[in-house]
Enzyme design. Structure first.
Site, PDB file in Angstrom:
ATOM      1  N   ASP A  88      30.721 -18.774  16.120  1.00  0.00           N
ATOM      2  CA  ASP A  88      29.263 -18.603  16.128  1.00  0.00           C
ATOM      3  C   ASP A  88      28.867 -17.183  15.692  1.00  0.00           C
ATOM      4  OD1 ASP A  88      26.679 -19.426  16.464  1.00  0.00           O
ATOM      5  OD2 ASP A  88      26.644 -19.212  18.643  1.00  0.00           O
ATOM      6  N   HIS A 107      28.074 -17.388   6.408  1.00  0.00           N
ATOM      7  CA  HIS A 107      29.013 -18.518   6.391  1.00  0.00           C
ATOM      8  C   HIS A 107      30.156 -18.243   5.404  1.00  0.00           C
ATOM      9  CE1 HIS A 107      26.233 -20.531   8.931  1.00  0.00           C
ATOM     10  NE2 HIS A 107      25.351 -20.832   8.004  1.00  0.00           N
ATOM     11  N   LEU A 110      51.431 -25.362  12.612  1.00  0.00           N
ATOM     12  CA  LEU A 110      50.129 -25.403  13.288  1.00  0.00           C
ATOM     13  C   LEU A 110      49.333 -26.660  12.917  1.00  0.00           C
ATOM     14  CD1 LEU A 110      47.850 -23.823  14.895  1.00  0.00           C
ATOM     15  CD2 LEU A 110      47.115 -22.971  12.662  1.00  0.00           C
TER      16      LEU A 110
HETATM   17  C1  IPE Z   1      27.617 -24.432  17.656  1.00  0.00           C
HETATM   18  O1  IPE Z   1      26.895 -23.348  17.157  1.00  0.00           O
HETATM   19  C2  IPE Z   1      28.181 -25.215  16.526  1.00  0.00           C
HETATM   20  C3  IPE Z   1      29.122 -24.516  15.664  1.00  0.00           C
HETATM   21  C4  IPE Z   1      29.614 -23.318  15.820  1.00  0.00           C
HETATM   22  C5  IPE Z   1      29.567 -25.258  14.535  1.00  0.00           C
HETATM   23  P1  IPE Z   1      25.308 -23.370  17.101  1.00  0.00           P
HETATM   24  O2  IPE Z   1      24.909 -22.021  16.672  1.00  0.00           O
HETATM   25  O3  IPE Z   1      24.836 -24.496  16.303  1.00  0.00           O
HETATM   26  O4  IPE Z   1      24.938 -23.616  18.632  1.00  0.00           O
HETATM   27  P2  IPE Z   1      23.562 -23.445  19.406  1.00  0.00           P
HETATM   28  O5  IPE Z   1      22.600 -24.388  18.789  1.00  0.00           O
HETATM   29  O6  IPE Z   1      23.138 -22.023  19.269  1.00  0.00           O
HETATM   30  O7  IPE Z   1      23.899 -23.789  20.818  1.00  0.00           O
HETATM   31  C1  IPE Z   2      27.935 -20.559  13.250  1.00  0.00           C
HETATM   32  O1  IPE Z   2      27.054 -19.533  12.971  1.00  0.00           O
HETATM   33  C2  IPE Z   2      28.152 -21.476  12.077  1.00  0.00           C
HETATM   34  C3  IPE Z   2      27.545 -22.809  12.216  1.00  0.00           C
HETATM   35  C4  IPE Z   2      26.906 -23.255  13.251  1.00  0.00           C
HETATM   36  C5  IPE Z   2      27.696 -23.706  11.091  1.00  0.00           C
HETATM   37  P1  IPE Z   2      25.482 -19.744  13.063  1.00  0.00           P
HETATM   38  O2  IPE Z   2      25.001 -20.228  11.756  1.00  0.00           O
HETATM   39  O3  IPE Z   2      25.137 -20.583  14.236  1.00  0.00           O
HETATM   40  O4  IPE Z   2      24.986 -18.253  13.289  1.00  0.00           O
HETATM   41  P2  IPE Z   2      23.850 -17.778  14.290  1.00  0.00           P
HETATM   42  O5  IPE Z   2      24.210 -18.289  15.646  1.00  0.00           O
HETATM   43  O6  IPE Z   2      22.561 -18.356  13.807  1.00  0.00           O
HETATM   44  O7  IPE Z   2      23.901 -16.303  14.203  1.00  0.00           O
HETATM   45 MG    MG Z   3      24.748 -20.176  16.186  1.00  0.00          MG
END
Ligand code: IPE
Ligand code: IPE
Ligand code: MG
Length: 254
Positions: A22, A39, A133
């Site tokens: 995240d 990303h 792995l």
């Molecule tokens: C959870 O992250 C899903 C992934 C890392 C793929 P999100 O950023 O979508 O989660 P919330 O919505 O903040 O809980």
């Molecule tokens: C995690 O990073 C990747 C996915 C959920 C695909 P985020 O895109 O959720 O990044 P933040 O949480 O908005 O910073």
């Molecule tokens: Mg996120």
């Protein structure tokens, strides 16, 4: 800086690590960039952590790459993520093969774009003979959906008479999940400072150690992984017992 790897006890590693990757969007925003840039950079971390887990001898690594809830993001971001997924797998599959990594996917596979399904299926097949792995990508994944699907399978077996109600055990339930081939994760890491589960492996994480770090995923490197492992190794996993019981159990018997 000391290499934290030298401090990790190789005899007490988790067999399975699960990671909620995240913070990509915030990481990019902090740099005045589009979220998608985060990303892209996150892929470098994936490569690094897959490498690190392989080197140290972790058997299973599950990466939460896209949740069912993530379909609700702006279309441009979803499209960019799917494209990134396809390109990354295409680019990395040779290295996965070379590094003895076996790829698996959990989640609602059918909901992914066709090109994505095709690329994934090929990579899964090409790495199927690998014995190092196990890299499990959670794509279009929802733990609640997974639990519901398992429940439906069990209900159908009971209805058809193939299974008695009293035989619906934890083990049977486990076998009906997406993750039936894998042990439960002992360690769950979430980056970016959020301290929630976000619909990830709700059944399987029942007794996992949870590790939260403020580091955003694009900054997460091997040393951060070792830090998490050291934290894990400092914990006492009691499974409902008392600390005294655990210490007696692990004391050498003479
Ligand atoms: C959870 O992250 C899903 C992934 C890392 C793929 P999100 O950023 O979508 O989660 P919330 O919505 O903040 O809980
Ligand atoms: C995690 O990073 C990747 C996915 C959920 C695909 P985020 O895109 O959720 O990044 P933040 O949480 O908005 O910073
Ligand atoms: Mg996120």
């Amino acid at each position: 800086m000391t290499d934290l790897l030298t401090m990790v006890d190789r005899t007490r590693l988790p067999e399975h690590i699960a990671i909620i990757m995240d913070g990509n969007g915030r990481w990019a925003r902090e740099r005045g960039q589009d979220r998608v840039y985060g990303h892209y950079e996150g892929v470098i971390s994936v490569r690094e952590i897959v490498d690190g887990c392989g080197e140290i001898g972790i058997k299973y690594l599950t990466l939460y790459a896209f949740s069912t809830e993530n379909w609700n993001r702006p279309k441009a971001e979803v499209d960019a993520l799917m494209e990134l997924l396809v390109n990354t797998i295409r680019k990395e599959v040779d290295d996965l093969k070379k590094n003895n990594v076996r790829l698996h996917v959990i989640g609602d596979f059918a909901s992914l774009p066709d090109v994505c399904q095709k690329e994934m299926s090929e990579a899964i097949e090409l790495t199927a003979m690998n014995t190092g792995l196990n890299l499990i990508l959670a794509l279009s994944y929802s733990a609640r959906q997974e639990i519901l699907t398992a429940t439906r399978k069990i209900a159908a077996m009971v209805q058809s008479g193939a299974l008695a109600v009293d035989d619906v055990t934890e083990e049977v339930f486990h076998r009906c999940l997406n993750t039936s081939d894998f042990p439960d994760p002992e360690l769950m890491i979430r980056t970016s400072g959020e301290t929630r589960i976000s619909n990830f492996l709700l059944f399987q994480l029942a007794y996992a150690e949870l590790y939260f770090t403020p580091v955003h995923w694009p900054d997460f490197r091997k040393q951060n992984l070792y830090e998490a492992l050291l934290d894990y190794q400092r914990r006492e996993r009691r499974f409902g017992k008392t600390s005294e019981q655990i210490q007696t159990d692990s004391a050498p018997h003479v």
